[in-house]
Motif scaffolding. Structure first.
Motif, PDB file in Angstrom:
ATOM      1  N   CYS A 179      -3.099  11.410  -5.186  1.00 52.99           N
ATOM      2  CA  CYS A 179      -1.956  10.198  -4.398  1.00 52.99           C
ATOM      3  C   CYS A 179      -0.752  10.951  -4.108  1.00 52.99           C
ATOM      4  O   CYS A 179       0.199  11.989  -4.746  1.00 52.99           O
ATOM      5  CB  CYS A 179      -1.674   9.466  -4.608  1.00 52.99           C
ATOM      6  SG  CYS A 179      -0.660   8.654  -3.926  1.00 52.99           S
ATOM      7  N   CYS A 231      -3.805   6.855  -3.160  1.00 52.62           N
ATOM      8  CA  CYS A 231      -3.922   5.866  -4.245  1.00 52.62           C
ATOM      9  C   CYS A 231      -5.263   5.168  -3.268  1.00 52.62           C
ATOM     10  O   CYS A 231      -4.401   4.133  -2.758  1.00 52.62           O
ATOM     11  CB  CYS A 231      -3.080   5.267  -5.098  1.00 52.62           C
ATOM     12  SG  CYS A 231      -2.121   5.575  -5.689  1.00 52.62           S
ATOM     13  N   CYS A 279       2.674   9.182  -4.468  1.00 56.28           N
ATOM     14  CA  CYS A 279       2.662   8.973  -5.946  1.00 56.28           C
ATOM     15  C   CYS A 279       2.994   9.819  -6.122  1.00 56.28           C
ATOM     16  O   CYS A 279       3.835   9.884  -7.910  1.00 56.28           O
ATOM     17  CB  CYS A 279       2.806   7.379  -6.642  1.00 56.28           C
ATOM     18  SG  CYS A 279       0.888   7.304  -6.633  1.00 56.28           S
ATOM     19  N   CYS A 323       0.977   2.532  -5.530  1.00 56.57           N
ATOM     20  CA  CYS A 323       1.882   3.525  -6.040  1.00 56.57           C
ATOM     21  C   CYS A 323       3.303   2.652  -6.386  1.00 56.57           C
ATOM     22  O   CYS A 323       3.712   3.279  -7.293  1.00 56.57           O
ATOM     23  CB  CYS A 323       2.567   4.463  -4.134  1.00 56.57           C
ATOM     24  SG  CYS A 323       0.715   5.112  -3.735  1.00 56.57           S
TER      25      CYS A 323
HETATM   26 ZN   LIG Z   1      -0.072   6.988  -4.865  1.00 56.21          ZN
END
Ligand SMILES: [Zn+2]
Length: 162
Positions: free
Chosen positions: A82, A117, A85, A122
């Protein structure tokens, strides 16, 4: 972030028309969301699985983004990360989210994409409140506050491109 109402959310979208913002799916359980542990609220649309949305508070302003995602292609990317994050997920856990740009650029069909994500959770991964399927977030040398700050600035960088 502070708890938002449906009205806050519907009036926050920067990259869709007022009509779209009025009709799009907003979660019914806003009162039960863990607002204190959220850096942004992200959700999908059970009736339109290629759509997702996020809202974030930025300098006392609520900014909402309407996005579409491409389900992962078979055999493509076993694991991916991601970009907000930096959590790594097995295939399907991360998706390329594309957001139409705001204003004339968007009307001409321009969009901006980022890997996120798929469940947009996140904030919960960062805090260890949700564990990715692989159990793997790499060891961070940053404190949680620093990771939150990084996630927010990654998200704002995405929003700035809209
Ligand atoms: Zn994420």
């Amino acid at each position: 972030m502070r708890a938002l109402t449906e009205k806050d959310i519907r009036s926050s979208f920067v990259n869709c028309s007022k009509g779209e913002a009025k009709r799009l799916h907003v979660p019914r359980d806003l009162d039960d969301r863990p607002w204190d542990d959220l850096d942004f609220l992200g959700w999908g649309d059970p009736g339109a699985p290629d759509r997702s949305y996020l809202v974030v508070e930025r300098q006392d302003r609520i900014v909402g983004v309407a996005m579409r995602f491409q389900p992962a292609r078979r055999g493509f990317l076993h694991r991916s990360m991601c970009s907000l994050c930096l959590t790594t997920h097995p295939r399907g856990g991360v998706a390329l989210m594309t957001a139409r740009r705001s204003g004339p650029a968007g009307r001409e069909g321009n969009s901006v994409g980022a890997y996120m994500c798929t469940d947009l959770a996140c904030s919960l991964y960062l805090r260890g409140l949700k564990v990715p399927e692989t159990g793997a977030r790499f060891e961070e040398s940053l404190t949680l506050e620093e990771q939150i700050e990084r996630t927010r600035s990654n998200l704002f960088a995405f929003i700035d491109k809209l």
